[in-house]
Design an enzyme around this catalytic site. Structure first.
Site, PDB file in Angstrom:
ATOM      1  N   GLU A 111     -48.994  21.481 -60.596  1.00 32.73           N
ATOM      2  CA  GLU A 111     -48.113  22.315 -59.757  1.00 32.73           C
ATOM      3  C   GLU A 111     -46.662  21.849 -59.873  1.00 32.73           C
ATOM      4  O   GLU A 111     -45.737  22.662 -59.956  1.00 32.73           O
ATOM      5  CB  GLU A 111     -48.572  22.255 -58.292  1.00 32.73           C
ATOM      6  N   THR A 156     -51.961  27.232 -56.852  1.00 38.73           N
ATOM      7  CA  THR A 156     -53.358  26.916 -56.554  1.00 38.73           C
ATOM      8  C   THR A 156     -53.542  26.844 -55.037  1.00 38.73           C
ATOM      9  O   THR A 156     -52.637  26.422 -54.318  1.00 38.73           O
ATOM     10  CB  THR A 156     -53.729  25.576 -57.210  1.00 38.73           C
TER      11      THR A 156
HETATM   12  C1  5RP Z   1     -53.057  22.712 -53.973  1.00 38.95           C
HETATM   13  C2  5RP Z   1     -51.911  22.945 -53.053  1.00 38.95           C
HETATM   14  C3  5RP Z   1     -51.974  24.151 -52.192  1.00 38.95           C
HETATM   15  O1  5RP Z   1     -50.876  24.951 -52.473  1.00 38.95           O
HETATM   16  C4  5RP Z   1     -51.944  23.721 -50.767  1.00 38.95           C
HETATM   17  O2  5RP Z   1     -53.030  22.852 -50.552  1.00 38.95           O
HETATM   18  C5  5RP Z   1     -52.036  24.919 -49.812  1.00 38.95           C
HETATM   19  O3  5RP Z   1     -53.289  25.503 -49.936  1.00 38.95           O
HETATM   20  P1  5RP Z   1     -53.728  26.708 -49.017  1.00 38.95           P
HETATM   21  O4  5RP Z   1     -52.921  27.895 -49.430  1.00 38.95           O
HETATM   22  O5  5RP Z   1     -55.199  26.874 -49.309  1.00 38.95           O
HETATM   23  O6  5RP Z   1     -53.488  26.316 -47.578  1.00 38.95           O
HETATM   24  O7  5RP Z   1     -50.955  22.217 -53.016  1.00 38.95           O
HETATM   25  O8  5RP Z   1     -52.934  21.501 -54.653  1.00 38.95           O
END
Ligand code: 5RP
Length: 245
Positions: A110, A33
């Site tokens: 996750e 995500t």
């Molecule tokens: C979501 C997450 C994402 O992997 C993390 O926030 C990184 O996001 P992005 O790729 O938009 O920087 O842990 O819960």
């Protein structure tokens, strides 16, 4: 899919594209995500349309909807014994590939998906690399019932065993509290620096009311770091993961 111009989005795109080298037909894949993982899911959708046969387990409603719209065959975690690989983003990673995740609020699913996978590849960019975790506020998922008591327990733990003080902020979505896919709140811990991430992860997990934290300790096997110019660098464990292509 159009390649973004050089810059932060190009870095995410490059990391996601590189991760495709580790995917082969027949795999059961965890689908992460966040904005970097979303690039990967888009690219995977194109590969599936071209004949790649995989089945995905999404880590959030957001990713489920994206993957479904792209025609990626999906299943649930409970319908598979193990996953071959999960590909997900991160908010921070250190030199031991410990992570902070949960900036997008999906840390629980996750972590469930990542720990059910034989391998985890993190796709990220150079801005997420840190010498010590903790500059990014640490998300902690807590049950709604009695959440202020849980917040106080977390505060006491951090002040007693880790640092002298901590700002703890309940995450909001506009004027309302942010609610996770599992129906919980998220408390963001503004720690600045975490000296003992393993210890903190386990001690947080033991607190009543805490469901889990965004500390991913010894879960990642490899980090693909995208750069603004579209090149990538790989941080790997020994023995390293080998690409299929
Ligand atoms: C979501 C997450 C994402 O992997 C993390 O926030 C990184 O996001 P992005 O790729 O938009 O920087 O842990 O819960």
């Amino acid at each position: 899919m159009e390649k973004p111009a050089p810059g932060p989005d190009r870095a995410k795109y490059a990391a996601a594209e590189k991760a495709l080298d580790y995917v082969e037909s027949g795999m059961k894949l965890g689908l992460g995500t966040g904005s970097t993982a979303a690039y990967f899911v888009d690219m995977l959708g194109e590969k599936v349309a071209g004949g790649l046969e995989v089945v995905g387990v999404p880590t959030s409603t957001r990713t489920y909807e994206q993957a479904r719209a792209l025609g990626i065959p999906l299943t649930t975690l409970d319908e598979v014994e193990r996953l071959d690989l999960v590909i997900d983003g991160a908010d921070e990673f250190d030199r031991r590939m410990n992570l902070i995740k949960g900036g997008g609020g999906a840390l629980l699913q996750e972590k469930l998906v990542a720990t059910a996978a034989d391998k985890m590849i993190v796709i990220t960019d150079n801005s997420k690399r840190v010498s010590h975790l903790g500059a990014f506020p640490l998300p902690v998922e807590v049950v709604q019932f009695g959440w202020q008591h849980t917040q106080k327990r977390i505060y006491d733990l951090i002040c007693g065993s880790f640092v002298g003080g901590v700002d703890i902020v309940r995450r909001m979505a506009g004027d309302s509290p942010f609610i996770t896919d599992e129906g919980h709140f998220i408390l963001d811990l503004h720690l600045k620096k975490i000296d003992e991430p393993e210890k903190m992860a386990w001690q947080l997990k033991e607190l009543i009311g805490v469901v889990d934290s965004g500390l991913f300790i010894e879960i990642a096997d490899m980090v693909i770091v995208g750069k603004d110019d579209g090149t990538t660098r790989i941080v790997n464990h020994r023995p390293p993961l080998r690409p299929f292509r």
